[in-house]
Enzyme design. Structure first.
Site, mmCIF file in Angstrom:
data_model
loop_
_atom_site.group_PDB
_atom_site.id
_atom_site.type_symbol
_atom_site.label_atom_id
_atom_site.label_comp_id
_atom_site.label_asym_id
_atom_site.label_seq_id
_atom_site.Cartn_x
_atom_site.Cartn_y
_atom_site.Cartn_z
ATOM 1 N N SER A 1 17.068 94.445 82.489
ATOM 2 C CA SER A 1 17.268 93.064 82.580
ATOM 3 C C SER A 1 15.928 92.251 81.861
ATOM 4 O O SER A 1 15.625 93.002 80.686
ATOM 5 C CB SER A 1 17.700 92.560 83.704
ATOM 6 N N LYS B 1 13.878 93.519 78.494
ATOM 7 C CA LYS B 1 13.291 92.955 77.385
ATOM 8 C C LYS B 1 11.671 93.325 77.306
ATOM 9 O O LYS B 1 11.367 93.459 76.247
ATOM 10 C CB LYS B 1 13.365 91.374 77.653
ATOM 11 N N TRP C 1 27.352 88.644 80.095
ATOM 12 C CA TRP C 1 26.012 87.648 80.112
ATOM 13 C C TRP C 1 25.111 88.027 79.049
ATOM 14 O O TRP C 1 24.665 87.693 78.323
ATOM 15 C CB TRP C 1 25.506 87.327 81.386
ATOM 16 N N HIS D 1 25.939 94.401 85.959
ATOM 17 C CA HIS D 1 24.730 94.209 85.623
ATOM 18 C C HIS D 1 23.596 95.087 86.641
ATOM 19 O O HIS D 1 23.679 94.315 87.690
ATOM 20 C CB HIS D 1 24.275 92.790 85.633
HETATM 21 C C1 GTR Z 1 19.112 86.293 84.189
HETATM 22 C C2 GTR Z 1 18.887 86.041 82.951
HETATM 23 C C3 GTR Z 1 18.892 87.210 81.878
HETATM 24 C C4 GTR Z 1 18.275 88.376 82.596
HETATM 25 C C5 GTR Z 1 18.644 88.554 84.079
HETATM 26 C C6 GTR Z 1 17.615 89.113 84.871
HETATM 27 O O1 GTR Z 1 19.144 85.107 85.212
HETATM 28 O O2 GTR Z 1 19.472 85.017 82.337
HETATM 29 O O3 GTR Z 1 18.368 87.177 80.859
HETATM 30 O O4 GTR Z 1 17.053 88.538 82.417
HETATM 31 O O5 GTR Z 1 18.441 86.984 84.598
HETATM 32 O O6 GTR Z 1 16.532 89.769 84.693
HETATM 33 O O7 GTR Z 1 18.102 89.748 86.058
#
Ligand code: GTR
Length: 413
Positions: free
Chosen positions: A251, A255, A342, A392
């Site tokens: 997540s 990145k 997402w 996720h």
């Molecule tokens: C979310 C964000 C994502 C992702 C995620 C995470 O809120 O929108 O880009 O990075 O968090 O890191 O769990």
């Protein structure tokens, strides 16, 4: 057009799955877009041979640095490592555990980061290691009572690390699986480097080079910088094969792993787990999370320049397939989860596929021209990809694939 009731129903489901309403989750509604060409230099000349690539790579890296993540300083001159603790028979004899403090010197807003490193106790020599940051403190990655508790820095102040949180994220760190398969695992708490809230960059490592310019480092760049500092340490540790360190993240930390791996070519393998917008997903698709939403919700993550592209993705001089291409020719693995709309699984797949142009230019194997593979059917070449069933997260399934991928690139007797 969907009948209104169905559309409302779909939006409600999306929210229930952690997909905020008001964003596009419909493949048919993805706008037409044209991706910037990876193999065409800024002056318009075509990049035709492997010998042409380093100059083009440098241009692309510079664009990501200026326009997306921000420029970070070099390693601080006063950096020092100290072993705080080690045990050659940790985890019931399976592991050698080491906890190492990396001191950044007086100029930093935080003085240090702590690395937790497990290597197989009975390793015959240096082992390849997976390195990634964690979200909640080193003590959350495993129940091991010897892991030092990390305090949590929030916008409201400091919360002491709690014993009750030991191992609370252990499903995301398959420590025993890695050790049994001959790998080490190293992690550090992202907030040691920069707490994850917008405080004008007074805390964390930013005071080493206080951001003044809109192209200076944001939080993701600070975290990525920290991964390079962790690698500085790992390359000095005799238990670690320093030329076989894979950088991995989930997540926002996915990145981060991508940016770390793009910048620092000492990372021998790069793994992105569900990294989404600003990670592996193509921004121009505007599917799920968008550039505007990420810059608004997390204004500290990127360089200030990135906000200029809010709602103007087509004006970006890069897209995320070019970030992935910066990893070439090193092995790259991108993973998505089927319910993680997402993060735009299709956009993550397409970026990995397009990055393949550079792998092929350099004589390596791309994903090929295939369509996105079916759920739970990984493809592993020099670029790897899978889409896992479920949400996720980073799970045992994901780790098994990453280890398979590492085995295929780093065969051992
Ligand atoms: C979310 C964000 C994502 C992702 C995620 C995470 O809120 O929108 O880009 O990075 O968090 O890191 O769990």
């Amino acid at each position: 057009m969907l009948p209104k009731l169905i559309a409302v129903g779909l939006a409600a489901c999306a929210v229930a799955l952690g997909q905020p309403a008001g964003f596009n989750y419909d493949e048919a509604a993805v706008p037409t877009y044209e991706l910037p060409r990876i193999l065409r230099s800024a002056d318009g000349t075509a990049v035709r041979t492997a010998a042409d690539w380093p100059a083009r790579r440098a241009e692309i890296l510079e664009l990501f640095q200026d326009q997306v993540y921000g420029a970070a300083p070099a390693a601080p001159p006063g950096m020092a490592f100290s072993v705080l603790e080690q045990d050659a028979a940790a985890l019931g004899g399976l592991a050698h555990r080491k906890q190492v403090r990396v001191e950044f010197g007086d100029a930093a807003g935080v003085s240090s980061m702590e690395i937790l490193l497990y290597t197989p106790a009975r390793a015959g020599g240096p082992v390849p290691v997976f390195l990634g940051l964690n979200f909640g403190g080193n003590h959350t990655v495993h129940q091991d009572p010897a892991i030092r508790l990390a305090d949590r820095v929030t916008a409201d102040g400091l919360e002491e690390g709690r014993d009750a949180d030991r191992g609370s994220r252990s499903s995301r760190w398959q420590v025993e699986m890695l050790l049994r398969r001959g790998y080490g695992v190293a992690t550090a708490y992202c907030a040691d480097l920069d707490p994850d809230f917008d405080d004008g960059f007074r805390n964390g490592v930013h005071p080493l080079a206080p951001p003044e310019d809109p192209g200076d480092w944001g939080t993701i760049a600070a975290w990525a910088w920290g991964l390079s500092r962790a690698l500085d340490y790992l390359q000095t540790d005799a238990r670690v094969a320093g030329a076989r360190v894979a950088v991995i993240g989930h997540s926002r930390l996915g990145k981060t792993a991508l940016w770390a791996g793009a910048r620092d070519e000492r990372f021998a393998m790069v793994i992105s787990n569900d990294s989404g917008c600003g990670g592996a997903a193509l921004s121009r698709r505007r599917f799920g999370e968008t550039v505007e939403r990420i810059n608004t919700r997390f204004p500290h993550w990127f360089a200030d320049n990135f906000s200029a592209y809010n709602g103007k993705e087509d004006e970006l001089p890069v897209d995320q397939h070019m970030l992935l291409a910066l990893v070439a020719p090193r092995p790259l693995y991108v993973a998505s989860a089927a319910e993680d709309l997402w993060a735009d699984p299709q956009g993550e797949f397409l970026a990995a596929r397009h990055a393949g142009e550079v792998y092929e230019l350099l004589g390596r194997r791309s994903l090929g021209a295939l369509q996105r593979p079916a759920v739970n059917e990984p493809v592993m070449r020099d670029v790897g990809y899978h889409i896992r069933a479920g949400k996720h997260d980073i799970t045992a399934y994901d780790w098994e694939r990453y280890i398979d991928f590492a085995d295929s690139h780093w065969p051992r007797d």
